[in-house]
Design an enzyme around this catalytic site. Structure first.
Site, PDB file in Angstrom:
ATOM      1  N   CYS A 149     -33.694 -22.921  25.424  1.00 51.24           N
ATOM      2  CA  CYS A 149     -34.708 -23.963  25.518  1.00 51.24           C
ATOM      3  C   CYS A 149     -34.150 -25.298  25.033  1.00 51.24           C
ATOM      4  O   CYS A 149     -33.277 -25.351  24.189  1.00 51.24           O
ATOM      5  CB  CYS A 149     -35.901 -23.627  24.643  1.00 51.24           C
ATOM      6  SG  CYS A 149     -36.772 -22.181  25.209  1.00 51.24           S
ATOM      7  N   ARG A 161     -27.879 -26.108  29.001  1.00 52.49           N
ATOM      8  CA  ARG A 161     -28.203 -25.036  28.067  1.00 52.49           C
ATOM      9  C   ARG A 161     -28.754 -23.804  28.786  1.00 52.49           C
ATOM     10  O   ARG A 161     -28.772 -22.710  28.214  1.00 52.49           O
ATOM     11  CB  ARG A 161     -29.248 -25.534  27.056  1.00 52.49           C
ATOM     12  CG  ARG A 161     -28.747 -26.670  26.200  1.00 52.49           C
ATOM     13  CD  ARG A 161     -29.889 -27.363  25.492  1.00 52.49           C
ATOM     14  NE  ARG A 161     -30.514 -26.559  24.478  1.00 52.49           N
ATOM     15  CZ  ARG A 161     -30.144 -26.491  23.215  1.00 52.49           C
ATOM     16  NH1 ARG A 161     -29.108 -27.195  22.801  1.00 52.49           N
ATOM     17  NH2 ARG A 161     -30.772 -25.751  22.349  1.00 52.49           N
ATOM     18  N   TRP A 178     -36.212 -21.291  28.396  1.00 51.58           N
ATOM     19  CA  TRP A 178     -35.386 -20.129  28.750  1.00 51.58           C
ATOM     20  C   TRP A 178     -36.133 -18.945  28.162  1.00 51.58           C
ATOM     21  O   TRP A 178     -36.136 -18.725  26.950  1.00 51.58           O
ATOM     22  CB  TRP A 178     -33.997 -20.296  28.148  1.00 51.58           C
ATOM     23  CG  TRP A 178     -33.043 -19.224  28.535  1.00 51.58           C
ATOM     24  CD1 TRP A 178     -32.249 -19.200  29.642  1.00 51.58           C
ATOM     25  CD2 TRP A 178     -32.784 -18.027  27.818  1.00 51.58           C
ATOM     26  NE1 TRP A 178     -31.522 -18.045  29.652  1.00 51.58           N
ATOM     27  CE2 TRP A 178     -31.828 -17.308  28.553  1.00 51.58           C
ATOM     28  CE3 TRP A 178     -33.267 -17.483  26.642  1.00 51.58           C
ATOM     29  CZ2 TRP A 178     -31.337 -16.080  28.150  1.00 51.58           C
ATOM     30  CZ3 TRP A 178     -32.787 -16.248  26.235  1.00 51.58           C
ATOM     31  CH2 TRP A 178     -31.828 -15.564  26.988  1.00 51.58           C
ATOM     32  N   ASN A 205     -38.630 -24.067  20.525  1.00 48.34           N
ATOM     33  CA  ASN A 205     -37.362 -23.413  20.813  1.00 48.34           C
ATOM     34  C   ASN A 205     -37.156 -22.357  19.732  1.00 48.34           C
ATOM     35  O   ASN A 205     -37.202 -22.698  18.554  1.00 48.34           O
ATOM     36  CB  ASN A 205     -36.237 -24.457  20.774  1.00 48.34           C
ATOM     37  CG  ASN A 205     -34.858 -23.854  20.945  1.00 48.34           C
ATOM     38  OD1 ASN A 205     -34.722 -22.684  21.278  1.00 48.34           O
ATOM     39  ND2 ASN A 205     -33.840 -24.643  20.712  1.00 48.34           N
ATOM     40  N   GLY A 206     -36.979 -21.105  20.124  1.00 52.32           N
ATOM     41  CA  GLY A 206     -36.762 -20.055  19.131  1.00 52.32           C
ATOM     42  C   GLY A 206     -37.629 -18.843  19.407  1.00 52.32           C
ATOM     43  O   GLY A 206     -38.185 -18.692  20.498  1.00 52.32           O
ATOM     44  N   GLU A 256      -5.054  -9.386  25.960  1.00 50.46           N
ATOM     45  CA  GLU A 256      -5.411 -10.789  26.168  1.00 50.46           C
ATOM     46  C   GLU A 256      -4.268 -11.705  25.711  1.00 50.46           C
ATOM     47  O   GLU A 256      -3.956 -12.699  26.364  1.00 50.46           O
ATOM     48  CB  GLU A 256      -6.723 -11.099  25.428  1.00 50.46           C
ATOM     49  CG  GLU A 256      -7.192 -12.538  25.480  1.00 50.46           C
ATOM     50  CD  GLU A 256      -7.463 -13.066  26.884  1.00 50.46           C
ATOM     51  OE1 GLU A 256      -7.438 -12.304  27.861  1.00 50.46           O
ATOM     52  OE2 GLU A 256      -7.653 -14.295  26.996  1.00 50.46           O
ATOM     53  N   LYS A 302      -2.370 -14.356  28.137  1.00 54.58           N
ATOM     54  CA  LYS A 302      -2.259 -15.788  27.831  1.00 54.58           C
ATOM     55  C   LYS A 302      -0.807 -16.237  27.942  1.00 54.58           C
ATOM     56  O   LYS A 302      -0.513 -17.289  28.507  1.00 54.58           O
ATOM     57  CB  LYS A 302      -2.760 -16.104  26.409  1.00 54.58           C
ATOM     58  CG  LYS A 302      -4.247 -16.029  26.185  1.00 54.58           C
ATOM     59  CD  LYS A 302      -5.019 -17.231  26.675  1.00 54.58           C
ATOM     60  CE  LYS A 302      -5.537 -17.055  28.059  1.00 54.58           C
ATOM     61  NZ  LYS A 302      -6.585 -16.184  28.384  1.00 54.58           N
ATOM     62  N   GLU A 324       0.271 -16.354  31.564  1.00 55.38           N
ATOM     63  CA  GLU A 324      -0.400 -17.409  32.322  1.00 55.38           C
ATOM     64  C   GLU A 324       0.239 -18.780  32.120  1.00 55.38           C
ATOM     65  O   GLU A 324       0.429 -19.526  33.074  1.00 55.38           O
ATOM     66  CB  GLU A 324      -1.872 -17.521  31.890  1.00 55.38           C
ATOM     67  CG  GLU A 324      -2.796 -16.500  32.492  1.00 55.38           C
ATOM     68  CD  GLU A 324      -4.222 -16.661  31.983  1.00 55.38           C
ATOM     69  OE1 GLU A 324      -5.134 -16.679  32.820  1.00 55.38           O
ATOM     70  OE2 GLU A 324      -4.435 -16.771  30.758  1.00 55.38           O
ATOM     71  N   HIS A 333       5.846   6.834  24.672  1.00 55.47           N
ATOM     72  CA  HIS A 333       5.698   7.503  25.972  1.00 55.47           C
ATOM     73  C   HIS A 333       6.316   6.679  27.101  1.00 55.47           C
ATOM     74  O   HIS A 333       6.018   6.899  28.261  1.00 55.47           O
ATOM     75  CB  HIS A 333       4.225   7.799  26.251  1.00 55.47           C
ATOM     76  CG  HIS A 333       3.629   8.715  25.237  1.00 55.47           C
ATOM     77  ND1 HIS A 333       3.851  10.077  25.237  1.00 55.47           N
ATOM     78  CD2 HIS A 333       2.864   8.472  24.146  1.00 55.47           C
ATOM     79  CE1 HIS A 333       3.240  10.628  24.203  1.00 55.47           C
ATOM     80  NE2 HIS A 333       2.632   9.672  23.524  1.00 55.47           N
ATOM     81  N   LYS A 353      -9.033 -22.251  38.201  1.00 53.97           N
ATOM     82  CA  LYS A 353      -9.997 -21.999  37.139  1.00 53.97           C
ATOM     83  C   LYS A 353     -11.098 -21.036  37.577  1.00 53.97           C
ATOM     84  O   LYS A 353     -11.290 -19.989  37.010  1.00 53.97           O
ATOM     85  CB  LYS A 353     -10.594 -23.326  36.661  1.00 53.97           C
ATOM     86  CG  LYS A 353     -11.594 -23.180  35.522  1.00 53.97           C
ATOM     87  CD  LYS A 353     -10.881 -22.755  34.251  1.00 53.97           C
ATOM     88  CE  LYS A 353     -11.824 -22.368  33.141  1.00 53.97           C
ATOM     89  NZ  LYS A 353     -11.152 -21.590  32.101  1.00 53.97           N
TER      90      LYS A 353
HETATM   91  N1  HGA Z   1     -39.832 -17.782  22.685  1.00 52.02           N
HETATM   92  C1  HGA Z   1     -40.177 -18.926  23.494  1.00 52.02           C
HETATM   93  C2  HGA Z   1     -39.023 -19.922  23.497  1.00 52.02           C
HETATM   94  C3  HGA Z   1     -37.762 -19.291  24.012  1.00 52.02           C
HETATM   95  C4  HGA Z   1     -36.485 -20.029  23.659  1.00 52.02           C
HETATM   96  O1  HGA Z   1     -36.352 -20.752  22.662  1.00 52.02           O
HETATM   97  N2  HGA Z   1     -35.409 -19.856  24.452  1.00 52.02           N
HETATM   98  O2  HGA Z   1     -34.127 -20.473  24.175  1.00 52.02           O
HETATM   99  C5  HGA Z   1     -40.539 -18.500  24.899  1.00 52.02           C
HETATM  100  O3  HGA Z   1     -40.201 -17.394  25.350  1.00 52.02           O
HETATM  101  O4  HGA Z   1     -41.196 -19.273  25.585  1.00 52.02           O
END
Ligand code: HGA
Length: 607
Positions: free
Chosen positions: A2, A27, A72, A96-97, A480, A484, A487, A503, A602
């Site tokens: 988010c 993000r 998100w 957000n969270g 890895e 590297k 590469e 072996h 890339k």
């Molecule tokens: N939990 C909230 C916000 C999700 C979030 O911060 N995503 O990075 C939701 O699901 O809307």
């Protein structure tokens, strides 16, 4: 993840909100919305999909105060009714969270008569603020008392049409900063969203609450103590794709790893428990009856998958197989509809991995998870679950920060699957999450070894071949390291699980064959030491990456570098870093084109 943008200014702020959201698109998000303090009340616009669609829907809107969000989804599907802002009474909130106690809040608020219109945890915050305002009419005080009741991680921004011109923001766990402008004051999840209006940024600390108006900002702690936070003048520009002080993108990206890991792990915030929702809203349901994990990937991503196999089987007790995508897509295999298919790709466009994912789905295996660094990529779009690593743009062809952030994401997957299956005790869960949070600091310490590693690199840059050894979860790290070196320095390198040496490959060892060994103090160290003796007895020169606790000493023909900390199950994330630096410095000595090695590209979008 988010993204939040908030603005209180002397002029129309709608374009500031929209441009800010566009800067946060990297993000990753699935829907977007904004709420404005308009003459008649709160004007809310939400849209599933791109910010451009929100922009169209909001054209013609005008306001001096507003909040905006890219969502998100973690709780509730990506859908308009779940998109933020969430409104209750006269207030609107973006978040957000993850609020861990949202279910009990929901029960409490429903009992008070609040009707929930979304499945989000966030909506509980909106109703709780509205309920609190009934006894405490000041928005700042009401938000403060609500924050004291929230458990979990949050950055929030709140407006109230009864209290025009004010925005209250608070953070715990999720990032939030303020921007101090000429015409107004702003808040956002990261500075890139606010560079359009100001370079003067104030980073809020966990437990801070702040009020913004067009002309003033005040910050307090949740206990009511006023605080001053320093103003940083941001130097961020197009810096993400500029070299800055570094000679090559690869070097820059190696040194960006602490930040890339911190950003990728932001989703766990300060929480003591992990939620399946970090892999998408349907994760809990989809992972419930998974009986096997199949990881599909190419190149460096396949090494992150191979490392994850050790974690998944050990922590979650689920069998895991890792297959090279270009093989799987053409192989006649036995489908298992209950297995989780994990596609790993930095770009999310790797043609073989995409084709392997499609092949897996065509065989009726629909439980799919993408682990990618590019949110809008094909592999992400075509998978049911996704985890977007936040490594930032990776320009160097040889992947570094994308690899370590994939490892962090895969460790989270092991924890989530373990928890789903009742295999993770709360004590272990909290301890692993603490270790993950400390990871950026631990990586930073490893990076300080660069000068010593550069000296080592000079010693074997003229060699034609090198052997890399590791055991257990460090065998993929040896692979890895060898990749590297191949590469970017064009030195032929092979990696073996050290027990396999006698072996066959031991026949190659002589005084001209440097042998690089990953030797942390894990349960296989004693076995590895015997393997190293076998090399030394044949005249092979050993370069050993040990750690603080490994009882290994340097002697004639045995060079030992110690990483500052022993890091348990997460040790592969630290041990790959000296190998990245070793190949970088070997390439410097050889004068190869570090960022664009011959014959390689890339984003491998062709088969
Ligand atoms: N939990 C909230 C916000 C999700 C979030 O911060 N995503 O990075 C939701 O699901 O809307």
């Amino acid at each position: 993840m988010c993204g939040i943008v908030a603005a209180a200014a002397g002029s129309n702020i709608v374009s500031v909100l929209i441009e800010g959201l566009k800067k946060l698109e990297y993000r990753g998000y699935d829907s977007a919305g904004l709420a404005l303090l308009a003459a008649g009340g709160i004007e809310r616009v939400r849209a599933v999909g791109r910010v451009a669609e929100l922009q169209t829907a909001a054209s013609g809107c005008s306001a001096h105060t507003g909040i905006a969000h890219t969502r998100w989804a973690t709780h509730g599907a990506p859908a308009e009714h779940n998109a933020h802002p969430h409104v209750s009474g006269s207030i609107a909130v973006v978040h957000n969270g993850i609020i861990e106690n949202y279910e009990s809040l929901r029960t409490e608020l429903s009992a008070q008569g609040y009707v929930f219109t979304s499945e989000t945890d966030t909506e509980s915050i909106a109703h709780l603020i509205d309920a609190t305002l009934k006894g405490e009419p000041d928005l700042f005080a009401a938000v403060r008392s609500v924050c004291r009741r929230l458990v979990g991680a949050y950055a929030i921004a709140v407006i109230d049409h009864q209290q025009p011109g004010r925005i209250v923001v608070a953070r715990e766990g999720s990032p939030l900063l303020l921007g101090l402008g000429e015409d107004g004051n702003y808040a956002a999840s990261d500075a890139s969203a606010l560079l359009q209006v100001t370079r003067n940024m104030v980073y809020l600390e966990n437990g801070d609450i702040a009020e913004l108006t067009a002309s003033q900002v005040r910050i307090e702690r949740l206990d009511g103590t006023p605080v001053e936070r320093p103003v940083h003048v941001s130097e961020l520009s197009a810096a993400a794709v500029e070299l800055g002080e570094f000679r090559h993108y690869m070097q820059k990206e190696i040194f960006e790893q602490p930040e890339a890991l911190a950003n990728t792990l932001e989703i766990i915030g300060g929480a003591h428990s992990i939620q399946a929702g970090i892999f998408g809203a349907q994760a809990a349901q989809l992972l419930a009856d998974v009986d096997h994990i199949l990881i599909l990937a190419c190149g460096t991503s396949s090494h992150s998958g191979m490392t994850a196999r050790y974690w998944i089987e050990r922590i979650a007790g689920v069998a895991c197989t890792v297959e090279i995508a270009s093989e799987y897509r053409y192989r006649v295999s036995v489908p298992n509809p209950r297995q989780l298919v994990v596609a790993i790709s930095q770009s999310g466009e790797t043609a073989d991995t995409l084709a392997a994912l499609r092949h897996a789905k065509a065989l009726g295996q629909n439980k799919t998870l993408a682990i990618c660094n590019v949110p809008e990529s094909a592999i992400v779009r075509e998978s049911m679950l996704r985890f977007i690593t936040r490594a930032g743009p990776e320009i160097g062809v040889a992947s570094t920060k994308a690899f370590t952030t994939q490892l962090a994401a895969l460790f989270l997957l092991a924890l989530v699957v373990a928890k789903q299956r009742g295999q993770l005790s709360p004590v272990d869960e909290a301890a692993y999450l603490d270790q993950l949070r400390h990871l950026p600091v631990a990586v930073h310490k490893v990076l300080t070894l660069e000068p010593e590693i550069a000296i080592w690199a000079r010693r074997f840059a003229d060699k034609k071949h090198a052997l890399f050894l590791g055991r257990g979860r460090h065998y993929p790290i040896a692979l890895e390291g060898a990749l590297k070196l191949k590469e970017i320095s064009y030195i032929h390198a092979e990696a073996y699980p050290a027990g396999e040496l006698k072996h066959g490959p031991l026949a190659l060892v002589d005084t001209d064959m440097p042998v690089i060994s990953v030797a942390p103090n894990d349960e296989l160290l004693e076995k590895l030491k015997s393997n190293l003796q076998e090399v030394r007895a044949r005249g092979g020169e050993l370069y050993v990456f040990a750690d603080a606790d490994s009882e290994l000493t340097a002697s004639d023909g045995v060079h030992v570098l110690r990483l500052p900390e022993h890091y348990g199950l997460l040790s592969p994330i630290l041990h790959v870093i000296p190998l990245q630096l070793l190949s970088y410095h070997a390439a410097l000595v050889k004068g190869t084109d570090v960022d664009k090695p011959r014959n390689l590209a890339k984003s491998v979008t062709v088969e």
